[in-house]
Design a protein around this motif. Sequence first.
Motif, PDB file in Angstrom:
ATOM      1  N   GLU A 229     -52.029  21.475  29.822  1.00 56.48           N
ATOM      2  CA  GLU A 229     -53.003  20.576  30.230  1.00 56.48           C
ATOM      3  C   GLU A 229     -52.703  19.348  29.114  1.00 56.48           C
ATOM      4  O   GLU A 229     -52.356  19.495  28.263  1.00 56.48           O
ATOM      5  N   THR A 230     -52.713  18.282  29.782  1.00 54.34           N
ATOM      6  CA  THR A 230     -52.361  16.760  29.058  1.00 54.34           C
ATOM      7  C   THR A 230     -53.046  15.644  29.717  1.00 54.34           C
ATOM      8  O   THR A 230     -54.024  16.003  30.544  1.00 54.34           O
ATOM      9  N   SER A 231     -52.909  14.642  28.965  1.00 55.90           N
ATOM     10  CA  SER A 231     -53.688  13.291  29.527  1.00 55.90           C
ATOM     11  C   SER A 231     -52.559  12.389  29.593  1.00 55.90           C
ATOM     12  O   SER A 231     -51.427  12.242  29.059  1.00 55.90           O
TER      13      SER A 231
ATOM     14  N   ARG B 102     -57.225  13.142  32.598  1.00 54.37           N
ATOM     15  CA  ARG B 102     -56.769  14.505  32.346  1.00 54.37           C
ATOM     16  C   ARG B 102     -55.835  15.169  33.551  1.00 54.37           C
ATOM     17  O   ARG B 102     -56.318  14.802  34.645  1.00 54.37           O
TER      18      ARG B 102
ATOM     19  N   SER C 258     -53.290  18.584  34.770  1.00 52.11           N
ATOM     20  CA  SER C 258     -52.441  20.148  34.499  1.00 52.11           C
ATOM     21  C   SER C 258     -51.227  19.843  35.124  1.00 52.11           C
ATOM     22  O   SER C 258     -51.323  19.653  36.332  1.00 52.11           O
TER      23      SER C 258
ATOM     24  N   HIS D 206     -57.595  15.761  37.182  1.00 51.57           N
ATOM     25  CA  HIS D 206     -59.177  16.114  37.090  1.00 51.57           C
ATOM     26  C   HIS D 206     -59.881  14.780  36.863  1.00 51.57           C
ATOM     27  O   HIS D 206     -60.663  14.703  36.095  1.00 51.57           O
TER      28      HIS D 206
END
Length: 143
Positions: free
Chosen positions: A12-14, A28, A30, A46
């Motif tokens: 998970e990252t930004s 956001r 993945s 997301h």
Amino acid sequence: MSAIRPTTVEVETSLRLVTPDAMGLPVRASLRFDPEDPYAVHVLFHAESATGEPVGWSFARELLVTGLDEPAGIGDVRVWPWASARGDLIALALSSPDGNALFEVPRSVLVRFLRRTYIAVPRGRESEHLDVDTAVTRLLAER
């Protein structure tokens, strides 16, 4: 005894959506690698959409690897090194009939993600993880 199966790698990252005013918007996302689809990586955004559903893109793992050091890709997905005041980044450009988007991805996030994918399925050993019979059955079932 059963063989140990590699596990899916998910991070998970930004990401930062680059906007015309250069302010950018955080998104956001993945990053996902499934050993049963060993040549591909998947990015799931997301972002808030009209349907509320995440938006996914899939492309070659090798494209992402090459794009860490030099421009890679033609067409819908392009990746290249992107240095800025915010640090060492990677540009991820996506194009579709619905529009275009340019994202900044922290290089360190991609490097760690890719290292984990190569632990799951080493480079050059992807074909050992393909189940061609199942893939063909799925393709024919979709007709």
